[in-house]
Enzyme design. Structure first.
Site, PDB file in Angstrom:
ATOM      1  N   HIS A  56      17.212  89.067  78.600  1.00  0.00           N
ATOM      2  CA  HIS A  56      18.370  89.238  78.002  1.00  0.00           C
ATOM      3  C   HIS A  56      19.340  89.867  78.753  1.00  0.00           C
ATOM      4  O   HIS A  56      19.442  90.352  79.885  1.00  0.00           O
ATOM      5  CB  HIS A  56      18.165  91.083  77.547  1.00  0.00           C
ATOM      6  CG  HIS A  56      19.000  92.238  77.148  1.00  0.00           C
ATOM      7  ND1 HIS A  56      18.907  92.591  75.470  1.00  0.00           N
ATOM      8  CD2 HIS A  56      20.024  92.295  77.113  1.00  0.00           C
ATOM      9  CE1 HIS A  56      19.667  92.966  75.178  1.00  0.00           C
ATOM     10  NE2 HIS A  56      20.769  92.894  76.196  1.00  0.00           N
ATOM     11  N   HIS A  58      23.895  88.145  78.731  1.00  0.00           N
ATOM     12  CA  HIS A  58      25.025  87.880  77.594  1.00  0.00           C
ATOM     13  C   HIS A  58      25.898  87.476  78.839  1.00  0.00           C
ATOM     14  O   HIS A  58      26.721  87.391  79.022  1.00  0.00           O
ATOM     15  CB  HIS A  58      25.945  89.670  77.619  1.00  0.00           C
ATOM     16  CG  HIS A  58      25.278  90.524  77.326  1.00  0.00           C
ATOM     17  ND1 HIS A  58      25.430  90.265  75.294  1.00  0.00           N
ATOM     18  CD2 HIS A  58      24.154  91.412  77.224  1.00  0.00           C
ATOM     19  CE1 HIS A  58      25.168  91.532  74.463  1.00  0.00           C
ATOM     20  NE2 HIS A  58      23.885  92.307  76.247  1.00  0.00           N
ATOM     21  N   GLN A 151      28.203  91.792  68.190  1.00  0.00           N
ATOM     22  CA  GLN A 151      28.957  93.008  68.455  1.00  0.00           C
ATOM     23  C   GLN A 151      29.387  94.361  68.277  1.00  0.00           C
ATOM     24  O   GLN A 151      28.770  95.272  68.328  1.00  0.00           O
ATOM     25  CB  GLN A 151      29.341  92.479  69.818  1.00  0.00           C
ATOM     26  CG  GLN A 151      30.261  93.689  70.823  1.00  0.00           C
ATOM     27  CD  GLN A 151      28.765  94.126  71.953  1.00  0.00           C
ATOM     28  OE1 GLN A 151      28.747  93.499  72.875  1.00  0.00           O
ATOM     29  NE2 GLN A 151      28.902  95.058  71.751  1.00  0.00           N
ATOM     30  N   HIS A 209      19.322  94.429  69.909  1.00  0.00           N
ATOM     31  CA  HIS A 209      19.916  96.312  70.539  1.00  0.00           C
ATOM     32  C   HIS A 209      19.667  97.067  69.879  1.00  0.00           C
ATOM     33  O   HIS A 209      21.327  97.516  69.414  1.00  0.00           O
ATOM     34  CB  HIS A 209      21.697  95.697  71.053  1.00  0.00           C
ATOM     35  CG  HIS A 209      22.009  95.063  71.734  1.00  0.00           C
ATOM     36  ND1 HIS A 209      21.790  93.673  71.513  1.00  0.00           N
ATOM     37  CD2 HIS A 209      22.619  95.332  73.554  1.00  0.00           C
ATOM     38  CE1 HIS A 209      22.254  92.916  72.994  1.00  0.00           C
ATOM     39  NE2 HIS A 209      22.608  93.926  73.821  1.00  0.00           N
ATOM     40  N   GLU A 212      20.486 101.690  71.525  1.00  0.00           N
ATOM     41  CA  GLU A 212      20.925 102.403  72.994  1.00  0.00           C
ATOM     42  C   GLU A 212      22.558 103.470  73.092  1.00  0.00           C
ATOM     43  O   GLU A 212      22.895 102.963  73.142  1.00  0.00           O
ATOM     44  CB  GLU A 212      21.471 100.702  73.841  1.00  0.00           C
ATOM     45  CG  GLU A 212      22.591 100.786  74.969  1.00  0.00           C
ATOM     46  CD  GLU A 212      22.775  99.561  75.518  1.00  0.00           C
ATOM     47  OE1 GLU A 212      23.407  98.718  73.970  1.00  0.00           O
ATOM     48  OE2 GLU A 212      23.118  99.085  76.990  1.00  0.00           O
ATOM     49  N   ASP A 308      20.142  92.080  81.223  1.00  0.00           N
ATOM     50  CA  ASP A 308      21.613  92.547  80.588  1.00  0.00           C
ATOM     51  C   ASP A 308      23.019  92.293  80.713  1.00  0.00           C
ATOM     52  O   ASP A 308      23.490  90.843  80.348  1.00  0.00           O
ATOM     53  CB  ASP A 308      21.281  94.050  79.887  1.00  0.00           C
ATOM     54  CG  ASP A 308      22.026  94.452  78.697  1.00  0.00           C
ATOM     55  OD1 ASP A 308      22.707  93.568  78.470  1.00  0.00           O
ATOM     56  OD2 ASP A 308      22.125  95.872  79.490  1.00  0.00           O
TER      57      ASP A 308
HETATM   58 ZN   LIG Z   1      23.122  93.306  76.018  1.00  0.00          ZN
END
Ligand SMILES: [Zn+2]
Length: 425
Positions: A56, A58, A151, A209, A212, A308
């Site tokens: 995971h 970005h 996103q 995701h 969260e 992440d």
């Molecule tokens: Zn993430």
């Protein structure tokens, strides 16, 4: 004559073995291999492990810390809003350069497979263009898997769904989502049904995701388990973060965990980020926000540690070292029994590889010849020291070396050098 021979290393399971490499594959693993090789690496006393895997990340946002400014509140939501500004001003070339620099760090640390979410929100899809270019550029040494990640919401953002589909058509290979960011719980649930159907139709994996948030009523993981079964996606779906499970009612969780297990869903907590971003609305006691790792593992649910973020709108630190990630996870999940500590090492190697579906991974004959030699005696020592990666081998080629970091001591009556390895018992 082999191409490369790694001699005398200690494998994560404690066996001492030589590893012979021919071309891009492991040709043999045995206690002693007498054959010649063009190059020999002496790993006597060192840990030899399969490469680290990050399930995971970005990569489109990494190494952008401070652009266009720092995250003042330290919250997830300010990070999302900052990134919303940055993705409009960052060029494809800038994103490619930042991502390649990060991949250099990763390669030097033996992190040779990364699943990266790629933001598919803006119509220009520069993020996708950039990351597809990076995937191609690093393919000889890093397996980069890309997730189409809406996103700002599949339904909440204008063209959210259309742009996700465009990204998949461009060659992004995993379906992502963010149900807790949609406008309502109902839209979040609907997005999961939609995304699982898209994945089933196209034969793709799913990584969401999911929940969260610190809101104990954020229960999208329940819907994800249902949709996974309905669409026949067992074994191909991951729930990332799952932080709301930290705050959920225990009775509800006792029903939820078996549903996750039944659906064959894997969990990807991201301990560095979860401990930093969650609990920001609390006074004291302050929640940790990490999902229920040991409880899921006890039911056979695969759980892997993810990184992440590194130096981006959400996290102001980070190194690309999966041992940092496992070290934090081990502490926050209180996985301190020797078996649990060793498991934390497995989580950032073999478990993560299985979760993202990596093929031909591991220290076995016929597998891809990718491995890392660490300046540590074993997996637990590696977690404790987060030591130098003495050699990193990717698909049969040595791509990075780091010298040992022994200290020279000038103390009367004390050893002249030391390496801080744990005393043998
Ligand atoms: Zn993430």
């Amino acid at each position: 004559m082999f191409d490369l021979l790694v001699k005398g290393g200690t494998l994560p399971d404690g066996r001492v073995a030589d590893i012979a490499i021919a071309g891009e594959r492991i040709a043999e693993i045995a206690p002693k291999i007498a054959a010649e090789a063009r190059e020999v690496i002496d790993a006597t006393g060192d840990l030899v492990a399969p490469p680290f895997v990050d399930p995971h990340f970005h990569l489109d946002a990494t190494l952008s810390y401070g652009l266009p400014r720092v995250n003042g509140s330290g919250t997830l939501l300010e990070g999302i809003s900052l990134w919303g500004e940055l993705r409009e001003i960052a060029t494809v070339d800038e994103m490619v350069a930042r991502a390649l620099q990060y991949c250099d760090w990763a390669a030097s640390l033996g992190l040779l497979a990364i699943r990266s979410h790629v933001d598919t929100t803006p119509d220009h899809l520069n993020t996708v263009t950039a990351m597809l270019e990076v995937r191609e550029k690093v393919k000889d040494y890093i397996d980069l898997q890309l997730v189409a990640f809406p996103q700002d919401g599949l339904y909440r953002a204008p063209n959210g769904r259309e742009n996700l589909i465009r990204a998949l058509d461009m060659g992004v290979e995993v379906v992502g989502g963010i149900p807790h960011f949609e406008r309502t719980m109902a839209e979040g649930a609907a997005s999961l049904a939609d995304l699982c159907e898209i994945a089933a139709t196209r034969g793709l994996r799913v990584d969401i995701h999911c929940d969260e948030t610190d809101d104990p009523m954020s229960r999208h993981i329940e819907t994800l388990a249902y949709e996974t079964q309905r669409c026949g996606l067992q074994g191909r779906v991951a729930g990332s973060h799952l932080t709301s499970m930290h705050s959920m009612d225990n009775y509800y969780v006792s029903k939820l965990l078996p549903l996750i297990a039944e659906a064959g869903i894997a969990a990807i907590p991201n301990p560095l980020i979860n401990i930093v971003l969650q609990g920001r609305h609390d006074t004291f006691p302050k929640r940790r926000g990490l999902t229920r790792v040991k409880e899921m593992q006890a039911l056979g649910i695969p759980v892997g540690w993810g990184q992440d973020c590194v130096l981006d709108p959400w996290y102001s630190l980070g190194t690309a070292d999966m041992l940092d990630v496992a070290f934090m996870g081990m502490h926050v999940a209180q996985m301190t029994h020797p078996e649990e500590m060793a498991r934390c090492f497995t989580m950032v190697t073999e478990t993560n590889a299985a979760i993202i579906g990596l093929e031909d991974y591991g220290l076995k004959k016929g597998a891809k010849a990718s491995l890392v030699v660490l300046d540590a005696a074993g997996p637990v020592d590696a977690l404790r020291l987060r030591p130098a990666r003495l050699a990193v081998i990717a698909k049969g080629k040595v791509i990075a070396r780091t010298p040992r970091a022994d200290a020279a001591l000038s103390l009367p009556g004390r050893p002249a050098s030391l390496n801080r390895r744990a005393p043998r018992r």
